[in-house]
Enzyme design. Structure first.
Site, PDB file in Angstrom:
ATOM      1  N   ASN A   1      80.420 -22.172  -8.253  1.00 25.03           N
ATOM      2  CA  ASN A   1      79.565 -23.205  -8.854  1.00 25.03           C
ATOM      3  C   ASN A   1      80.486 -24.275  -9.428  1.00 25.03           C
ATOM      4  O   ASN A   1      81.101 -24.067 -10.468  1.00 25.03           O
ATOM      5  CB  ASN A   1      78.706 -22.553  -9.959  1.00 25.03           C
ATOM      6  CG  ASN A   1      77.900 -23.560 -10.743  1.00 25.03           C
ATOM      7  OD1 ASN A   1      77.809 -24.736 -10.363  1.00 25.03           O
ATOM      8  ND2 ASN A   1      77.303 -23.111 -11.842  1.00 25.03           N
ATOM      9  N   TRP A   2      80.566 -25.392  -8.711  1.00 24.17           N
ATOM     10  CA  TRP A   2      81.504 -26.446  -9.137  1.00 24.17           C
ATOM     11  C   TRP A   2      80.959 -27.235 -10.330  1.00 24.17           C
ATOM     12  O   TRP A   2      81.664 -28.080 -10.887  1.00 24.17           O
ATOM     13  CB  TRP A   2      81.805 -27.394  -7.967  1.00 24.17           C
ATOM     14  CG  TRP A   2      82.586 -26.777  -6.845  1.00 24.17           C
ATOM     15  CD1 TRP A   2      82.966 -25.464  -6.723  1.00 24.17           C
ATOM     16  CD2 TRP A   2      83.078 -27.438  -5.671  1.00 24.17           C
ATOM     17  NE1 TRP A   2      83.661 -25.285  -5.543  1.00 24.17           N
ATOM     18  CE2 TRP A   2      83.748 -26.472  -4.875  1.00 24.17           C
ATOM     19  CE3 TRP A   2      83.014 -28.754  -5.199  1.00 24.17           C
ATOM     20  CZ2 TRP A   2      84.346 -26.782  -3.659  1.00 24.17           C
ATOM     21  CZ3 TRP A   2      83.607 -29.064  -3.973  1.00 24.17           C
ATOM     22  CH2 TRP A   2      84.272 -28.093  -3.214  1.00 24.17           C
TER      23      TRP A   2
ATOM     24  N   HIS B   1      70.080 -21.638 -13.650  1.00 27.58           N
ATOM     25  CA  HIS B   1      71.339 -21.425 -14.375  1.00 27.58           C
ATOM     26  C   HIS B   1      71.098 -21.677 -15.862  1.00 27.58           C
ATOM     27  O   HIS B   1      70.319 -22.560 -16.230  1.00 27.58           O
ATOM     28  CB  HIS B   1      72.407 -22.377 -13.826  1.00 27.58           C
ATOM     29  CG  HIS B   1      73.789 -22.059 -14.315  1.00 27.58           C
ATOM     30  ND1 HIS B   1      74.206 -22.381 -15.586  1.00 27.58           N
ATOM     31  CD2 HIS B   1      74.830 -21.441 -13.715  1.00 27.58           C
ATOM     32  CE1 HIS B   1      75.458 -21.967 -15.741  1.00 27.58           C
ATOM     33  NE2 HIS B   1      75.855 -21.394 -14.616  1.00 27.58           N
TER      34      HIS B   1
ATOM     35  N   GLU C   1      74.153 -13.338 -15.327  1.00 31.87           N
ATOM     36  CA  GLU C   1      75.169 -14.104 -16.047  1.00 31.87           C
ATOM     37  C   GLU C   1      74.871 -14.055 -17.539  1.00 31.87           C
ATOM     38  O   GLU C   1      74.042 -14.836 -18.034  1.00 31.87           O
ATOM     39  CB  GLU C   1      75.149 -15.566 -15.592  1.00 31.87           C
ATOM     40  CG  GLU C   1      75.440 -15.756 -14.124  1.00 31.87           C
ATOM     41  CD  GLU C   1      76.032 -17.130 -13.869  1.00 31.87           C
ATOM     42  OE1 GLU C   1      77.178 -17.182 -13.392  1.00 31.87           O
ATOM     43  OE2 GLU C   1      75.386 -18.136 -14.170  1.00 31.87           O
TER      44      GLU C   1
ATOM     45  N   GLY D   1      82.088 -19.369 -19.245  1.00 37.77           N
ATOM     46  CA  GLY D   1      83.067 -20.350 -19.700  1.00 37.77           C
ATOM     47  C   GLY D   1      83.784 -19.974 -20.989  1.00 37.77           C
ATOM     48  O   GLY D   1      84.460 -20.799 -21.595  1.00 37.77           O
TER      49      GLY D   1
ATOM     50  N   SER E   1      82.959 -15.854 -16.539  1.00 38.30           N
ATOM     51  CA  SER E   1      84.403 -15.717 -16.750  1.00 38.30           C
ATOM     52  C   SER E   1      85.080 -14.769 -15.758  1.00 38.30           C
ATOM     53  O   SER E   1      85.998 -14.039 -16.125  1.00 38.30           O
ATOM     54  CB  SER E   1      84.692 -15.288 -18.201  1.00 38.30           C
ATOM     55  OG  SER E   1      84.293 -16.310 -19.101  1.00 38.30           O
TER      56      SER E   1
ATOM     57  N   GLY F   1      82.353 -19.936 -11.962  1.00 35.10           N
ATOM     58  CA  GLY F   1      82.361 -21.335 -12.395  1.00 35.10           C
ATOM     59  C   GLY F   1      83.771 -21.889 -12.392  1.00 35.10           C
ATOM     60  O   GLY F   1      84.297 -22.324 -11.366  1.00 35.10           O
ATOM     61  N   GLY F   2      84.431 -21.856 -13.546  1.00 29.92           N
ATOM     62  CA  GLY F   2      85.735 -22.494 -13.728  1.00 29.92           C
ATOM     63  C   GLY F   2      86.759 -22.141 -12.650  1.00 29.92           C
ATOM     64  O   GLY F   2      87.433 -23.029 -12.115  1.00 29.92           O
TER      65      GLY F   2
END
Ligand code: PEP
Length: 251
Positions: A8-9, A93, A160, A166, A205, A226-227
């Site tokens: 997920n950008w 999300h 999630e 994050g 994470s 994500g990150g």
């Protein structure tokens, strides 16, 4: 079923950086032994899909509107995502639930629209830290599942925990197993044999260093990342870690 590692950008990526990331993923995707998906921002979906065409990396959106078209300024429909080259869409999300007030009912309408357009929906569920500390985690996730999924659901669930997104914090193995087991039972109760086969991703994470410990747990069918999905090396390392047991078994 091979694990699915989905990136997920979020709101990251201009033309040059998105193309560079897509090219690096294309170059490294062949040997990972996982299904791969990237979800760029809307503006980059067409270009990224073109760069990844014919590669093992699928492309998805991060949201869609419930209507096919109409007077909805600034919104994007599922048909538009499909037309741009997407095959999947992330829905519900926690950042959309928080930033845009999306409810379970909003999400359910979007899931129906996505499926009608031929997209595979990835529906996100997860409790806040306060809800977990209050012992309400399964109650919240159960309510999100029941209210966000239409009766004819045929997609993917991403668990999630909001407090892990994050933050660099993750639940322990026992917590992940308990929640994924709960989600599996709920999916089987709601959708029978189809629910027994649905993928349940873990998200929050996930990094190369913790991927193997999180992604080999029972009922964990991959990750929503994500990150770490913004770095091709990290994303592919997560995919390799997720695939290890299958590779060892020759699968
Ligand atoms: C996410 O937002 O879906 C996510 C899992 O983010 P991160 O991996 O950065 O925690």
């Amino acid at each position: 079923m091979r694990p699915l590692i989905a990136g997920n950008w979020k709101m990251h990526g201009l033309a040059a950086s998105s193309a560079a990331l897509a090219r690096a993923l294309r170059a490294g995707a062949g040997e990972v032994g996982c299904d791969l998906l990237v979800c760029p921002p809307f503006t980059q979906i067409g270009a990224v899909a073109a760069l990844l065409a014919g590669s093992p990396v699928a492309v998805g959106g991060q949201d869609c509107h419930r209507e096919r078209e109409g007077a909805h300024t600034g919104d994007i429909s599922a048909a538009m995502l499909r037309d741009a080259g997407a095959g999947f869409v992330i829905l519900g999300h926690s950042e959309r639930r928080a930033d845009h007030g999306e409810t379970n009912e909003t999400v359910r309408g979007k899931v129906v629209a996505a499926q009608q357009a031929g997209l595979v929906p990835i529906v996100c569920v997860g409790e806040t830290e306060a809800q977990r500390l209050a012992g309400q985690d399964t109650e919240i996730v159960g309510w999100q599942l029941h209210s966000s999924l239409p009766p004819e659901f045929g997609g993917i669930i991403a668990y999630e925990p909001v407090w892990a997104i994050g933050t660099g914090r993750t639940p322990g193995a026992a917590e992940v197993m308990a929640m994924h087991g709960f989600i599996r039972r709920e999916l089987q109760r709601g959708f029978g044999a189809v629910g027994a086969g649905m993928r349940i991703l873990y998200g929050g994470s996930v990094k190369p260093a913790n991927a193997a410990a999180l992604l080999h747990l029972p009922e964990v069918g991959g990750a929503l990342v994500g990150g770490a999905s913004l770095n091709a090396g990290d994303f592919l390392a997560i995919a390799r870690a997720a695939a290890l047991p299958n590779m060892a078994a020759g699968g």
